[in-house]
Scaffold this motif. Structure first.
Motif, short mmCIF file in Angstrom:
data_model
loop_
_atom_site.label_atom_id
_atom_site.label_comp_id
_atom_site.label_asym_id
_atom_site.label_seq_id
_atom_site.Cartn_x
_atom_site.Cartn_y
_atom_site.Cartn_z
N LEU A 73 12.19 6.33 10.11
CA LEU A 73 12.23 5.32 9.05
C LEU A 73 13.42 5.54 8.12
CD1 LEU A 73 8.41 5.17 8.23
CD2 LEU A 73 9.74 3.51 9.55
N MET A 74 13.66 6.81 7.77
CA MET A 74 14.79 7.09 6.88
C MET A 74 16.11 6.72 7.55
SD MET A 74 13.74 10.54 4.82
CE MET A 74 15.00 10.34 3.56
N ASP A 75 16.22 7.03 8.84
CA ASP A 75 17.47 6.73 9.55
C ASP A 75 17.70 5.22 9.71
OD1 ASP A 75 17.93 9.39 9.81
OD2 ASP A 75 17.41 9.54 11.93
N ASN A 76 16.61 4.47 9.88
CA ASN A 76 16.76 3.06 10.24
C ASN A 76 16.51 2.06 9.11
OD1 ASN A 76 17.25 2.85 13.34
ND2 ASN A 76 15.78 4.52 13.04
N TYR A 77 15.78 2.50 8.07
CA TYR A 77 15.46 1.55 6.99
C TYR A 77 15.86 2.06 5.61
CZ TYR A 77 12.85 -0.90 10.57
OH TYR A 77 12.53 -1.58 11.71
N GLY A 78 15.78 3.39 5.41
CA GLY A 78 16.12 3.95 4.11
C GLY A 78 15.01 4.85 3.60
N GLY A 79 15.23 5.46 2.45
CA GLY A 79 14.34 6.52 1.97
C GLY A 79 13.41 6.13 0.83
N ARG A 80 13.31 4.85 0.50
CA ARG A 80 12.39 4.44 -0.57
C ARG A 80 11.09 3.94 0.06
NH1 ARG A 80 13.74 0.23 -2.91
NH2 ARG A 80 12.99 0.56 -5.02
N PHE A 81 10.04 4.79 0.01
CA PHE A 81 8.77 4.47 0.68
C PHE A 81 7.73 4.02 -0.35
CE2 PHE A 81 8.71 7.17 4.85
CZ PHE A 81 10.04 6.86 5.11
N TYR A 82 6.90 3.08 0.04
CA TYR A 82 5.75 2.64 -0.76
C TYR A 82 4.50 3.00 0.02
CZ TYR A 82 3.23 -0.55 -3.96
OH TYR A 82 2.39 -1.09 -4.92
N PHE A 83 3.60 3.80 -0.57
CA PHE A 83 2.39 4.24 0.14
C PHE A 83 1.20 3.33 -0.19
CE2 PHE A 83 3.64 9.08 -0.15
CZ PHE A 83 4.65 8.87 0.78
N VAL A 84 0.49 2.89 0.84
CA VAL A 84 -0.79 2.18 0.65
C VAL A 84 -1.82 2.87 1.53
CG1 VAL A 84 -2.00 -0.02 0.72
CG2 VAL A 84 0.48 0.00 0.55
N GLY A 85 -2.94 3.27 0.94
CA GLY A 85 -3.93 3.99 1.73
C GLY A 85 -5.36 3.64 1.36
N SER A 86 -6.29 3.92 2.28
CA SER A 86 -7.70 3.87 1.95
C SER A 86 -7.99 5.11 1.11
CB SER A 86 -8.55 3.90 3.22
OG SER A 86 -8.25 2.80 4.05
N ASP A 87 -8.99 5.00 0.24
CA ASP A 87 -9.20 6.09 -0.71
C ASP A 87 -10.19 7.14 -0.18
OD1 ASP A 87 -8.97 7.64 -2.89
OD2 ASP A 87 -9.91 6.26 -4.30
N TYR A 88 -9.64 8.08 0.58
CA TYR A 88 -10.44 9.24 1.00
C TYR A 88 -9.46 10.33 1.42
CZ TYR A 88 -9.94 8.05 6.02
OH TYR A 88 -9.46 7.78 7.28
#
Ligand code: ACM
Length: 382
Positions: free
Chosen positions: A139-154
């Motif tokens: 992902l860093m190589d192909n899109y960049g290094g700014r990630f947004y995390f979305v997760g289920s809460d556990y």
């Protein structure tokens, strides 16, 4: 001990714990099916030491606590000490004290957050070094290094994100958003999140959402016009099963890292896919969780053939170091950690609901559940 190694034709009774109802059934039903298919094949080939495998199965209904109760019932009332089951890490954590206290063996066929190694568990799903690491790099190589995390809460999403954050920041990236939703989240719960994603404009969204909610996240993403070509959702938990549930058009272009995809070429996978479809229907796909559930039953059968007893100490000793030509390629249970050396792949979902494989390891990657080989903060260097 129930099963003594003396001559007998009595079946081998084993426990099976997957949710066939509730919000996790979208994926756990496929784990049940992978387990069932392997049992049927093994029995059709004469069983193990001439004895059939007979599953004692309960449906915990997607309730983590119920897994603990059913594990106890299996071990105390049903006299079973090998249990095949669990998807969520919270359900595994509910079964763990039971198998540790009563000395059972849980066979766990799901990717998870790592940082655990119980002598009472055989782990056949990926640890972070077998999926997060290559995904982060890609992902860093192909899109960049700014990630947004979305997760289920556990526990799994929070821990998996902790690892991803370490990898990311050690390599110059950053986390520009981090949001958690209930495992019961619906479409409307994701709306403010996808709107925030549109505002923040990360390079990539990393999803650790599981079960039915996965469908709602991807649908909400499409609905507000976010385009996977520019900004994909990348995940370790979105398989062919969730893509089928959300719609192939909604899933197209998003990215998943996994040890297995249905589209892998090779004889072992061709056989698995055609048997699975013959048994469960032409319209269903295999996926990484069904595959791990399937091959772990064969690992168990091989070890049981040698041990000729379900005694946990004897059986575990036989399991450690054992290999099998799985649909994903050859896999081996690492004697040190009880985790499995697995293949690492990255796939992009296509219009047909399958993954085009865009990156793959040359061989099985050694399981390193504590990320010892990488250093805790050294990221993915190397
Ligand atoms: C998970 O909860 N281990 C996906």
């Amino acid at each position: 001990m129930l099963n003594h190694p003396q001559a007998t034709s009595a079946p081998w009774r084993i426990g099976v714990l997957f949710s066939r109802t509730g919000f996790m059934s979208v994926i756990e039903e496929t784990q049940y099916q992978g387990t069932q298919l392997a049992i049927e094949e093994i029995n059709a080939a004469g069983g193990i030491c001439g004895r059939e495998l007979v599953p004692v199965a309960y449906d915990p209904g997607s309730d983590s606590i119920a897994y603990g109760h059913f594990a106890k019932r299996l071990m105390i009332e049903d006299d079973v000490n090998a249990i095949f089951g669990c998807y969520t890490s919270s359900s595994r954590k509910a079964v763990l004290p039971v198998v540790e206290r009563l000395n059972g063996l849980l066979w766990y066929p799901t990717l998870y957050e790592g940082f655990e190694a119980s002598p009472n568990v055989i782990y056949t799903g990926a640890s972070p070094n077998q999926n997060s690491l290559s995904l982060c790099r890609y992902l860093m190589d192909n899109y960049g290094g700014r990630f947004y995390f979305v997760g289920s809460d556990y526990i799994y999403p929070r821990e998996s994100n902790r690892v991803m954050r370490e990898l990311l920041t050690a390599n110059g990236g950053s986390v520009v958003g981090e949001r958690y939703v209930s495992v019961h989240a619906r479409w409307q719960d994701f709306l403010p999140i996808v709107q925030d994603i549109r505002r923040v404009k990360p390079d990539v969204v990393f999803s650790t959402v599981v079960g039915d909610s996965t469908v709602y996240l991807y649908q909400a993403y499409a609905n507000v016009g976010l385009d996977p070509k520019m900004m994909p959702i990348a995940s370790l938990t979105t398989t062919e099963a969730e893509i089928a549930a959300m719609g192939h058009d909604v899933g197209e272009g998003h990215i998943t890292a996994a040890s297995y995809f249905q589209g892998i070429e090779g004889h072992a996978n061709d056989c698995f896919v055609s048997r699975y479809k013959k048994r469960f229907g032409n319209d269903v796909s295999t996926n990484m969780c069904a595959e791990a559930s399937y091959f772990q039953m064969y690992l168990f059968a091989r070890a049981l053939e040698q041990a000729n007893t379900l005694d946990t100490e004897v059986l575990r000793a036989m399991v450690l170091g054992i290999s099998f030509d799985a649909p994903q390629g050859a896999v081996t249970v690492d004697p040190m950690s009880g985790h499995t050396d697995l293949w690492t792949r990255i796939g992009r979902a296509n219009r047909k609901g399958q993954f085009d494989i865009i990156n793959e390891s040359r061989e099985a990657v050694h399981a390193d559940p504590f990320l010892i080989g990488y250093g805790r903060a050294a990221g993915y260097a190397g």
